[in-house]
Enzyme design. Structure first.
Site, PDB file in Angstrom:
ATOM      1  N   SER A  69       0.821  -1.211   0.000  1.00  0.00           N
ATOM      2  CA  SER A  69       0.000   0.000   0.000  1.00  0.00           C
ATOM      3  C   SER A  69       0.856   1.261   0.000  1.00  0.00           C
ATOM      4  CB  SER A  69      -0.949   0.010   1.201  1.00  0.00           C
ATOM      5  OG  SER A  69      -0.224   0.167   2.413  1.00  0.00           O
ATOM      6  N   ALA A 110      -1.977   0.329  10.401  1.00  0.00           N
ATOM      7  CA  ALA A 110      -1.337  -0.987  10.288  1.00  0.00           C
ATOM      8  C   ALA A 110      -1.554  -1.600   8.895  1.00  0.00           C
ATOM      9  CB  ALA A 110      -1.898  -1.911  11.372  1.00  0.00           C
ATOM     10  N   PRO A 111      -0.519  -2.265   8.381  1.00  0.00           N
ATOM     11  CA  PRO A 111       0.789  -2.559   8.990  1.00  0.00           C
ATOM     12  C   PRO A 111       1.808  -1.430   8.882  1.00  0.00           C
ATOM     13  CG  PRO A 111       0.660  -3.588   6.847  1.00  0.00           C
ATOM     14  CD  PRO A 111      -0.692  -2.961   7.087  1.00  0.00           C
ATOM     15  N   GLY A 169       2.299   0.937   5.838  1.00  0.00           N
ATOM     16  CA  GLY A 169       2.811   1.379   4.547  1.00  0.00           C
ATOM     17  C   GLY A 169       2.763   2.875   4.345  1.00  0.00           C
ATOM     18  N   ASP A 215      -4.019   2.771  15.075  1.00  0.00           N
ATOM     19  CA  ASP A 215      -4.555   1.454  14.709  1.00  0.00           C
ATOM     20  C   ASP A 215      -4.445   0.536  15.914  1.00  0.00           C
ATOM     21  OD1 ASP A 215      -5.189  -1.083  13.390  1.00  0.00           O
ATOM     22  OD2 ASP A 215      -4.808   0.029  11.536  1.00  0.00           O
ATOM     23  N   ASP A 275      -9.245   3.304  17.655  1.00  0.00           N
ATOM     24  CA  ASP A 275     -10.093   3.219  16.462  1.00  0.00           C
ATOM     25  C   ASP A 275      -9.901   4.490  15.637  1.00  0.00           C
ATOM     26  OD1 ASP A 275     -12.135   3.222  14.575  1.00  0.00           O
ATOM     27  OD2 ASP A 275     -13.646   2.448  15.949  1.00  0.00           O
ATOM     28  N   LYS A 330     -13.203   3.303  -1.014  1.00  0.00           N
ATOM     29  CA  LYS A 330     -13.412   1.993  -1.618  1.00  0.00           C
ATOM     30  C   LYS A 330     -14.773   2.002  -2.316  1.00  0.00           C
ATOM     31  CE  LYS A 330      -9.779   1.047   0.894  1.00  0.00           C
ATOM     32  NZ  LYS A 330      -8.420   0.954   0.333  1.00  0.00           N
TER      33      LYS A 330
END
EC number: 2.1.1.186
Length: 351
Positions: free
Chosen positions: A186, A219-220, A222, A238, A258, A303
């Site tokens: 990402s 996370a993770p 990028g 995260d 969150d 998305k």
């Protein structure tokens, strides 16, 4: 023949066609759209008198689903494989002399097998164009660039563009390399967003060492990794863990929380977000960040659903702009490294 050629991601031809149609209508320009799913390009044919206006108003930076936009000069079908050059020379406009030549093909299952032909044909066409006085002996970025786009071995589109108004990469695709230390792929999305949605001057002014940034849903890690490579100080939000090399990094503060509920203790320069969530919910939360003054600049992903993706895109961006309630610079693009999503850049012009 006159109009526009626009390249796009395979499978998003209907979205690009709808975007072109809607924006042409807003300009009061009528045109015919040609779009076939999975072909990787869309044609907008129109009156020659309107082409300059379309190129100015619908160039690649202003369109969400277009990777590149070109002036359409001709479409050549049933070319003889023994002599493709003569028909191309005959179909070129009388003027201008071109300053560069790109031989391309759609980024699609149909187009990718043509890569070898494109390479060899460019080597054959370039000296002929120069001998005919149609291509400069040396690269001239200020002059129009000729694009020859192979749709098949005997089917070609001829287009042109000015380098200053076009994507600087062939096929409109930046070739970025994922470094081994990157926490995830990402990272390429944010790297591409920074070079696509911001100008060089904007990157220099708005990405200065020591600036404060927040990465929601980090996370993770990028996107956090990309920001610290710009020497920004990042608060990564995260509940999940970050990957090396972010653990205990002096520029990274990991907060387990969150991303949709966390609020910054002080205003940030940047906020970035690549959380997997309903696009309307993301757009609304991003608007809160700008409205409340929690950040000045942001990059986030939306998305998209499987159906009515252009309608959802337009609705989300309209809601975001309305609910942010501040003067905005707003740009959006489906990047090469995006999938079923778009990437949005927004900046509060009042701060």
């Amino acid at each position: 023949m006159s109009g526009l050629i626009a390249y796009c991601r395979q499978g998003f031809e209907p979205e690009l066609a709808a975007e072109l149609r809607d924006r042409a209508v807003l300009l009061g320009i009528a045109g015919d759209i040609y779009a076939q799913r999975n072909h990787g390009f869309v044609l907008l044919r129109c009156d020659p008198l309107h082409v300059d206006t379309l190129l100015q108003q619908l160039h690649w930076r202003r369109l969400i689903f277009a990777r590149q936009t070109l002036r359409l000069h001709a479409e050549l079908k049933t070319l003889n494989s023994r002599d493709r050059i003569a028909p191309i020379l005959a179909a070129l406009p009388k003027t201008p002399c071109f300053g560069d030549l790109w031989i391309e093909y759609p980024d699609s299952d149909m187009g990718k097998p043509l890569a070898g032909l494109a390479r060899s044909f460019g080597n054959a066409l370039r000296p002929v164009l120069r001998s005919a006085g149609r291509l400069s002996a040396q690269l001239h970025p200020q002059w129009p660039r000729l694009h020859v786009c192979f749709l098949s071995g005997d089917h070609v589109l001829l287009g042109s563009t000015r380098s200053v108004d076009s994507a600087p990469w062939q096929l409109g695709i930046p070739r970025l390399k994922l470094l081994p230390e990157a926490p995830s792929r990402s990272a390429l999305k944010l790297e591409e967003a920074l070079i696509t949605l911001l100008t060089p001057n904007e990157r220099e002014a708005k990405l200065r060492p020591g600036m404060q940034a927040t990465d929601l849903g980090a996370a993770p890690g990028g996107w956090t990794w990309v920001l610290i490579r710009q020497h920004l100080r990042v608060t990564s939000i995260d509940n999940a863990a970050l990957r090396p090399p972010l653990l205990n990094h002096p520029l990274v503060q990991h907060v387990r929380a969150d991303g949709f509920r966390w609020t910054p203790p002080r205003p940030m320069d940047w906020m970035v977000c690549d959380m997997v969530e309903q696009p309307r919910r993301v757009a609304e939360r991003m608007a809160v960040w700008l409205r409340e003054g929690w950040c000045r600049h942001m990059i986030f992903n939306l998305k998209l659903p499987m159906k009515k993706r252009w309608d959802e895109t337009r609705l989300c961006l309209e809601r975001f702009e309305t609910q942010a309630a501040v003067p905005l610079t707003l740009r959006a693009k489906q990047l090469y490294h995006d999938r079923e999503e778009i990437t949005v850049y927004a900046s509060n012009d009042a701060r």
